[in-house]
Design an enzyme around this catalytic site. Structure first.
Site, PDB file in Angstrom:
ATOM      1  N   PRO A   1      -2.199 -11.668  -2.020  1.00 18.43           N
ATOM      2  CA  PRO A   1      -3.374 -12.499  -1.748  1.00 18.43           C
ATOM      3  C   PRO A   1      -4.279 -12.641  -1.654  1.00 18.43           C
ATOM      4  CG  PRO A   1      -2.776 -11.926   0.000  1.00 18.43           C
ATOM      5  CD  PRO A   1      -2.371 -10.793  -0.920  1.00 18.43           C
ATOM      6  N   GLU A   2      -5.509 -12.447  -2.553  1.00 20.59           N
ATOM      7  CA  GLU A   2      -6.652 -12.516  -2.470  1.00 20.59           C
ATOM      8  C   GLU A   2      -7.123 -13.151  -3.874  1.00 20.59           C
ATOM      9  OE1 GLU A   2      -9.527  -9.443  -0.908  1.00 20.59           O
ATOM     10  OE2 GLU A   2      -8.853  -8.930   0.858  1.00 20.59           O
TER      11      GLU A   2
ATOM     12  N   ARG B   1       7.368 -12.196   3.799  1.00 15.92           N
ATOM     13  CA  ARG B   1       7.006 -12.812   5.092  1.00 15.92           C
ATOM     14  C   ARG B   1       6.706 -14.259   5.211  1.00 15.92           C
ATOM     15  NH1 ARG B   1       2.085  -8.945   6.712  1.00 15.92           N
ATOM     16  NH2 ARG B   1       2.146  -9.915   8.521  1.00 15.92           N
TER      17      ARG B   1
ATOM     18  N   ARG C   1     -25.929 -18.781  11.704  1.00 11.19           N
ATOM     19  CA  ARG C   1     -25.023 -18.550  12.049  1.00 11.19           C
ATOM     20  C   ARG C   1     -24.896 -16.865  13.224  1.00 11.19           C
ATOM     21  NH1 ARG C   1     -18.619 -18.920   9.331  1.00 11.19           N
ATOM     22  NH2 ARG C   1     -20.060 -21.173   8.301  1.00 11.19           N
TER      23      ARG C   1
END
Length: 269
Positions: free
Chosen positions: A2-3, A114, A153
DNA sequence: CGGCATGTTGCGCA
DNA sequence: TTGCGCAACATGCC
């Protein structure tokens, strides 16, 4: 799988299989991965698929002459595959989309062990899509703009990089490998980064993304191949020598996620 | 059995 | 209101 690099490869596959094809039949084996309902997805039967796009880790499937849009996220273990014609259900197959194009039938399946992934049917773009920050591959990274955002930030750069509204598609491995390339400590505070460091991170991301796409092209994601040598520079290589300076790679938990870094190359200031 | 895993979201609390 | 830490989601592997 998943990236950003893996999702880009998934997009290329889906675009090849689906663009211009007509949906003949949809089967939902496990409704938990489909939103808002299995019924909404099976109802796209008959629609023609216009194109498949990607932003960050999200995929967007646009239908032709149809308001509905599909969004798909691979979560932690999602994967798209296809077979020509019919075939038995795979072990973790959750959704199957049978399509036809120029008389040729194809079965496009979504597998997800999953089940953190999702297939979403919507009538307009969903917030998870519209709120994504710039995509490092599709849009490139404006280092000056990123530097400005980071100055506002106060988290660590490692945590900030995983914020999909700041940059779309960066995951744990990509952040770790890119910071190593940029020689920036994952613990560095975002408001203390210099423009030069942000430029280095942008270059690190670009290099990592391109290299990963090239390495995985045409094969399964390297990290699912047990026994194979590590495809990573430092990820999951605690105690191994840094590829640059041979210092032992360290592991720490930052923002709740496993983080690997070279204490020499990526010295905190 | 315990710990960890490429991701995201929602909840309690400060 | 905002932000942070952490559990939860579901399953497999070491």
């Amino acid at each position: 799988m998943p990236e950003l690099p893996e999702v880009e490869l998934a997009r290329r596959g889906l675009a090849r299989w689906l663009a211009g094809a007509t949906v003949e039949h949809v089967r939902v084996w496990d409704a938990r991965v489909v939103k808002p309902s299995a019924k909404a997805l099976t109802a796209i039967g008959g629609a023609r698929i216009a194109r498949v796009e990607r932003r960050g880790k999200w995929l967007r499937v646009a239908l032709a002459n149809d308001e509905r849009v599909l969004f798909a996220h691979l979560g932690m273990t999602g994967e798209w595959m296809q077979t020509k014609g019919d075939a038995p259900r795979e072990r973790f197959e959750r959704v199957r989309i049978d399509v036809r194009r120029n008389g040729r039938a194809r079965s496009v399946r979504y597998l997800d062990m999953r089940m953190f992934g999702r297939v979403v049917v919507a009538k307009e773009d969903i917030a998870s899509w519209t709120e994504l920050g710039p995509d490092p591959l599709a849009d490139g990274i404006d280092a000056r703009a990123l530097h400005e955002k980071l100055r506002a930030r106060k988290k660590t750069i490692k945590e900030a990089m995983l914020d999909q509204r700041l940059l779309a598609g960066v995951g744990n491995i990509l952040a770790i490998e890119s910071l190593w390339r940029a020689r920036v400590s994952p613990r560095a505070r975002t408001n203390a980064l210099t423009l030069a460091e942000v430029r280095a991170i942008a270059r690190g991301l670009g290099a990592t993304i391109r290299r990963t796409i090239a390495a995985q092209k045409g094969e399964r994601a390297a990290y699912v191949n047990a026994g194979a040598p590590s495809p990573f520079l430092i990820y999951d290589l605690k105690g191994e020598p840094c590829p640059r300076c041979k210092t032992s790679i360290e592991r720490a938990v930052i923002g709740g996620r496993s983080t690997y870094f070279c204490p020499t190359c990526q010295r905190a200031r």
